[in-house]
Design a protein around this motif. Structure first.
Motif, PDB file in Angstrom:
ATOM      1  N   ASP A  34      -0.423   3.572   5.489  1.00  0.00           N
ATOM      2  CA  ASP A  34      -0.636   2.151   5.192  1.00  0.00           C
ATOM      3  C   ASP A  34      -0.840   1.894   3.707  1.00  0.00           C
ATOM      4  O   ASP A  34      -1.685   2.529   3.079  1.00  0.00           O
ATOM      5  CB  ASP A  34      -1.839   1.628   5.979  1.00  0.00           C
ATOM      6  CG  ASP A  34      -1.547   1.597   7.461  1.00  0.00           C
ATOM      7  OD1 ASP A  34      -0.545   0.980   7.846  1.00  0.00           O
ATOM      8  OD2 ASP A  34      -2.313   2.222   8.222  1.00  0.00           O
ATOM      9  N   ASP A 117      -2.733   5.718  -1.755  1.00  0.00           N
ATOM     10  CA  ASP A 117      -3.231   4.603  -2.578  1.00  0.00           C
ATOM     11  C   ASP A 117      -4.755   4.593  -2.711  1.00  0.00           C
ATOM     12  O   ASP A 117      -5.292   3.750  -3.399  1.00  0.00           O
ATOM     13  CB  ASP A 117      -2.757   3.265  -1.997  1.00  0.00           C
ATOM     14  CG  ASP A 117      -3.374   2.971  -0.651  1.00  0.00           C
ATOM     15  OD1 ASP A 117      -3.098   3.736   0.299  1.00  0.00           O
ATOM     16  OD2 ASP A 117      -4.160   2.010  -0.542  1.00  0.00           O
ATOM     17  N   ASP A 122      -7.291   9.699   0.177  1.00  0.00           N
ATOM     18  CA  ASP A 122      -6.055  10.456  -0.074  1.00  0.00           C
ATOM     19  C   ASP A 122      -6.207  11.483  -1.197  1.00  0.00           C
ATOM     20  O   ASP A 122      -5.856  12.662  -1.021  1.00  0.00           O
ATOM     21  CB  ASP A 122      -4.919   9.489  -0.437  1.00  0.00           C
ATOM     22  CG  ASP A 122      -4.768   8.386   0.595  1.00  0.00           C
ATOM     23  OD1 ASP A 122      -4.841   8.696   1.797  1.00  0.00           O
ATOM     24  OD2 ASP A 122      -4.584   7.222   0.197  1.00  0.00           O
TER      25      ASP A 122
END
Ligand SMILES: [Mg+2]
Length: 168
Positions: A34, A117, A122
């Protein structure tokens, strides 16, 4: 905060070049879902991202998606759309599901790059894994509520400069 420091910061996944990947001995790419490949909740892939993903795969780079998303049907839809294995329920920055994906691809962590992002999920996850990391701007950056945008700015302020500047 070095644990949040990405190897590279780029505007979008489409800015990643095969030359940069090869020069860093990268053989596989582990993507966040996402806001990195797909605009959240849309299950629609932007044509330039779709084209870039096909090019990267055609050049022999292995790809997988590792997401914290827990919506089973959505994950399946995205997997069919992207034509890339999608692993959900990842609890990043945990590395457990990253390791599962690496094992399936028969890849060592040092030959993978984690792309996403969010620094706290991440990038931290990728650093813990022992892989290179690339931080990209969220796809719906300009459409997010004011509060979320400020939160992202604070998160990014905490990471400072990337380890490398730009692409070779
Ligand atoms: Mg994301």
């Amino acid at each position: 905060m070095t644990f949040l420091k990405p190897t590279l910061i780029l505007p979008c996944v489409t800015d990643i070049t095969p030359d940069w990947l090869r020069s860093h001995q990268i053989k596989g790419l582990l993507f966040d879902l996402d806001n990195t490949l797909i605009r959240p909740k849309t299950a629609v892939i932007d044509p330039p991202i779709e084209a870039w993903l096909k090019t990267i795969q055609a050049q022999g780079f292995l790809c997988a998606v590792v997401s914290n998303n827990k919506k089973h049907d959505y994950l399946k839809t995205c997997e069919a759309l992207l034509q890339v294995p999608v692993y959900g329920f990842a609890r990043k920055p945990s590395t457990a599901v990253f390791k599962q994906a690496l094992e399936k691809l028969a890849l060592q962590a040092e030959h993978a790059v984690v792309i996403g992002d969010r620094p706290l999920t991440d990038i931290w996850g990728g650093v813990r894994l022992g892989s290179k990391t690339i931080l990209v701007d969220p796809l719906n950056k300009d459409r997010e509520p004011w509060g979320i945008q400020r939160l992202r700015q604070m998160e990014r302020c905490s990471i400072g400069e990337p380890l490398e500047r730009g692409l070779p």
